[in-house]
Design a protein around this motif. Structure first.
Motif, mmCIF file in Angstrom:
data_model
loop_
_atom_site.group_PDB
_atom_site.id
_atom_site.type_symbol
_atom_site.label_atom_id
_atom_site.label_comp_id
_atom_site.label_asym_id
_atom_site.label_seq_id
_atom_site.Cartn_x
_atom_site.Cartn_y
_atom_site.Cartn_z
ATOM 1 N N UNK A 210 -47.851 -11.075 -25.522
ATOM 2 C CA UNK A 210 -46.621 -11.755 -25.934
ATOM 3 C C UNK A 210 -45.419 -10.815 -25.771
ATOM 4 N N UNK A 211 -45.621 -9.543 -26.105
ATOM 5 C CA UNK A 211 -44.515 -8.579 -26.040
ATOM 6 C C UNK A 211 -44.109 -8.289 -24.592
ATOM 7 N N UNK B 103 -43.079 -10.883 -37.288
ATOM 8 C CA UNK B 103 -43.449 -10.787 -35.882
ATOM 9 C C UNK B 103 -42.369 -10.089 -35.068
ATOM 10 N N UNK B 104 -41.105 -10.379 -35.374
ATOM 11 C CA UNK B 104 -39.991 -9.729 -34.665
ATOM 12 C C UNK B 104 -40.052 -8.221 -34.905
ATOM 13 N N UNK C 26 -46.680 -14.570 -33.634
ATOM 14 C CA UNK C 26 -46.679 -14.200 -32.211
ATOM 15 C C UNK C 26 -45.382 -14.628 -31.518
ATOM 16 N N UNK C 27 -44.783 -15.733 -31.981
ATOM 17 C CA UNK C 27 -43.466 -16.108 -31.432
ATOM 18 C C UNK C 27 -42.467 -15.004 -31.767
ATOM 19 N N UNK C 28 -42.582 -14.461 -32.977
ATOM 20 C CA UNK C 28 -41.717 -13.346 -33.386
ATOM 21 C C UNK C 28 -41.922 -12.126 -32.499
ATOM 22 N N UNK D 197 -39.779 -8.270 -28.902
ATOM 23 C CA UNK D 197 -39.880 -7.491 -27.666
ATOM 24 C C UNK D 197 -38.617 -7.665 -26.833
ATOM 25 N N UNK D 198 -38.063 -8.892 -26.850
ATOM 26 C CA UNK D 198 -36.823 -9.155 -26.113
ATOM 27 C C UNK D 198 -35.677 -8.330 -26.718
ATOM 28 N N UNK D 199 -35.608 -8.323 -28.039
ATOM 29 C CA UNK D 199 -34.552 -7.550 -28.721
ATOM 30 C C UNK D 199 -34.688 -6.066 -28.399
ATOM 31 N N UNK D 200 -35.917 -5.560 -28.480
ATOM 32 C CA UNK D 200 -36.130 -4.133 -28.232
ATOM 33 C C UNK D 200 -35.754 -3.763 -26.803
#
Lengths: 134, 192
Positions: free
Chosen positions: A103-104, A10-11, B70-72, B77-80
């Motif tokens: 989510x993103x 997912x990450x 989805x948690x990932x 998205x935060x990392x990116x």
């Protein structure tokens, strides 16, 4: 923690969603206004890559990491794909997001989209309630 | 550092699309999981608010991988956004910029327009349209259609499923109608 690998997957996918800008409300407007090729390029390339991957998995009987044969359930047709598809498409253009990008968008700092996500969960719940009554 | 700078640049659509497509075999090989995200919304309902409804009576714990996925997405998205952020504005097509400006959307500096996607709009008409109604249509429509862009347009088409092609055509038809007919009317109404 057998599910930890899916968190990592997912990450990986979340990074892709942001870096390809498919979570951008602007990119979605461009796609539906036919003013940019970007989204069509991303989705088209993803589909072609997916088709080739699935064909290779079938041709060479590739198995899962645990050694199980890979099975993909076929999709059954229902009229929901037409009506539901039109409803979702309408919402996609308004929110600029399908479920993954919701989510993103939250993760990339647009925290108010959490409200959109809650409303999407409510939409799913209302659909489920309607289906259960039948 | 070199690698970080390389990843920070804007990515070409073909590179991004290729990697997104690889998510399909990745999940299959990791554990026979078919790529699909909208199901996570159903699992959240089943886990938190089943309310005795038969549609939510199933063993959602068996599908918990989807919730980890989805948690990932949220973390990724935060990392990116923090680590791999490209400092340049996203390049929105001129024609779309011109059209959005007539709707009062003029800030093209981020992935989403701050004029709409801000907490200030939570309790006004904009919030009702873009968060509440928009979100509801996404959640209701994807479940009715049995999948979203990931489950139908990417996973289903990858497996050459014609129902997924029907769904994808309807996603696009709904979106084209919404972006070109409904949204202009909504913006007009919001600005009066």
């Amino acid at each position: 923690m057998k599910n930890f690998k899916y968190l990592l997957a997912g990450i990986f996918f979340g990074i892709l969603l942001v870096k390809t800008q498919v979570i951008s409300w602007f990119r979605i407007q461009e796609m539906f206004q036919f003013t940019s090729f970007h989204m069509y390029g991303v989705i088209g390339t993803a589909v072609v890559t997916g088709i080739i991957s699935v064909q290779l998995i079938k041709r060479f009987n590739i198995r899962t990491l645990a050694g199980e044969p890979i099975v993909i359930a076929p999709k059954q047709f229902s009229r929901g794909q037409i009506y539901g598809g039109l409803i979702f498409g309408t919402g996609w253009a308004i929110t600029g997001a399908c479920p993954g990008p919701l989510f993103a968008q939250i993760g990339s700092g647009f925290t108010v989209v959490a409200v959109t996500l809650l409303s999407a969960i409510a939409g799913t719940w209302i659909y489920g309630a309607g289906r259960s009554l039948k | 550092m070199q690698l970080l700078r390389f990843l920070q640049q804007p990515w070409h659509w073909s590179a991004g699309g290729f990697l997104i497509g690889l998510t399909v075999p990745l999940l299959l090989i990791l554990g026979n999981k078919t790529f699909g995200i909208s199901s996570s919304l159903r699992h959240i309902c089943a886990a938190c608010f089943p309310a005795g409804l038969s549609f939510f009576k199933y063993d959602w714990k068996k599908e918990a991988w989807n919730l980890f996925f989805v948690a990932g997405i949220l973390i990724g998205a935060f990392i990116a956004t923090t680590l791999l952020h490209d400092p340049k504005d996203i390049q929105v097509a001129a024609a779309t910029q011109a059209r959005l400006a007539t709707y009062g959307v003029r800030d093209f500096g981020a992935l989403l327009p701050p004029e709409i996607f801000s907490w200030n709009n939570l309790f006004n008409w904009k919030g009702l349209v873009f968060f509440i109604i928009g979100g509801f249509l996404v959640g209701f429509g994807t479940r009715y259609a049995g999948g979203c862009t990931s489950g139908h347009s990417i996973m289903g088409l990858s497996n050459l499923q014609w129902p997924s092609l029907v769904a994808t055509i309807c996603f696009m038809a709904g979106g084209i109608f919404s972006a070109n007919v409904i949204l202009p009317l909504l913006f007009k109404w919001l600005h009066t």
